[in-house]
Design a protein around this motif. Structure first.
Motif, PDB file in Angstrom:
ATOM      1  N   ALA A  46      63.499  97.400  15.369  1.00 59.40           N
ATOM      2  CA  ALA A  46      62.378  98.285  15.702  1.00 59.40           C
ATOM      3  C   ALA A  46      61.071  97.502  15.749  1.00 59.40           C
ATOM      4  N   ASP A  47      60.895  96.545  14.836  1.00 54.88           N
ATOM      5  CA  ASP A  47      59.702  95.689  14.847  1.00 54.88           C
ATOM      6  C   ASP A  47      59.642  94.878  16.131  1.00 54.88           C
ATOM      7  N   ALA A  48      60.788  94.281  16.508  1.00 51.39           N
ATOM      8  CA  ALA A  48      60.826  93.456  17.714  1.00 51.39           C
ATOM      9  C   ALA A  48      60.557  94.296  18.960  1.00 51.39           C
ATOM     10  N   LEU A  49      61.124  95.488  19.011  1.00 56.19           N
ATOM     11  CA  LEU A  49      60.917  96.377  20.152  1.00 56.19           C
ATOM     12  C   LEU A  49      59.446  96.763  20.282  1.00 56.19           C
ATOM     13  N   GLY A  50      58.807  97.052  19.149  1.00 54.35           N
ATOM     14  CA  GLY A  50      57.410  97.465  19.179  1.00 54.35           C
ATOM     15  C   GLY A  50      57.209  98.708  20.025  1.00 54.35           C
ATOM     16  N   SER A  51      56.258  98.652  20.940  1.00 52.00           N
ATOM     17  CA  SER A  51      55.973  99.793  21.812  1.00 52.00           C
ATOM     18  C   SER A  51      56.693  99.695  23.150  1.00 52.00           C
TER      19      SER A  51
END
Length: 236
Positions: free
Chosen positions: A153-158
């Motif tokens: 989720a952090d890597a995906l970001g927005s």
């Protein structure tokens, strides 16, 4: 938002998305998609591969399970996928997301393995992927814990798309049909990019301005979704 709202509608949509991805060769018995039940912290998702649960093409709405954002089974008898935390942690982080697709699609995964950029080389796939904007999680490990789900989720970001390097991709949207179609478009672009890399020549990249213009003329997801359902022998 997704055209499906009730649990029964979302179960049918998750089944259809899995069958489309399977027909397109982007998942086999592994890979999964999900949809958030509107207004809840519950998720409709394909069950874990097991002696009873095999090809996505053979699953039915009644086979789907419902989990909470901790990955706990709420409705159903089969276990959720071991990597359900890809889904739950993205939903937890991104209230705008109502659908998550995770695949092991070959061309896009290979492009990620070599660290090559997904360039917007083809007009329709460029629009469907938002200009081929893909994040990257540089890790091949299975996302079998909430902690790893948070890393994804952090890597995906927005963003709407993310490479899981050496593993596969994630596609998210407010509509499972759109997330599924975007995953297909990623594979089309990845194939084109890999072929161009083999030539050693610099490609003509579609500009952001051209993508904006193209997006005004591109039809909604409805017709494209109906086409993919037709390939399954289904009706829209």
């Amino acid at each position: 938002m997704t055209s499906a709202h009730t649990e029964d509608e979302l179960r049918a949509l998750v089944v259809a998305a899995g069958a489309v991805l399977h027909q397109q060769g982007l998942v086999d018995y592994l890979g999964h998609c999900s949809a958030r039940l509107p207004g809840t912290d519950r998720v409709v998702i394909k069950p874990k591969h097991s002696p009873r649960t095999r090809s996505p093409a053979q699953l039915r709405p009644a086979d789907m399970v419902v989990i909470d954002l901790d990955g706990n089974l709420v409705v159903g008898t089969e276990k959720p996928p071991a990597e359900c935390f890809i889904h739950t942690e993205i939903y937890r982080r991104r209230p705008d997301v109502a659908a998550v697709v995770h695949t092991h699609q070959p061309e896009a995964t290979l492009l990620g393995v070599i660290g090559a950029q997904l360039l917007p080389l083809l007009h329709v796939p460029a629009v469907l992927t938002g200009g081929a904007d893909m994040a990257m999680w540089p890790c091949p490990l299975l996302v079998t814990t909430p902690e790893r789900g948070r890393y994804v989720a952090d890597a995906l970001g927005s963003a709407a798309l993310c490479h899981l390097q050496g593993h596969g991709i994630v596609s998210v949207s407010d509509d499972l049909r759109r997330a599924t179609v975007a995953a297909i478009a990623v594979e089309q672009l990845a194939s084109a990019n890999l072929r161009v890399l083999q030539t050693g020549r610099a490609p003509r990249v579609i500009t952001a301005e051209e993508i904006t213009d193209l997006s005004r003329d591109l039809a909604s997801v409805d017709g494209r979704w109906a086409y993919y359902l037709q390939l399954l022998g289904a009706t829209a």
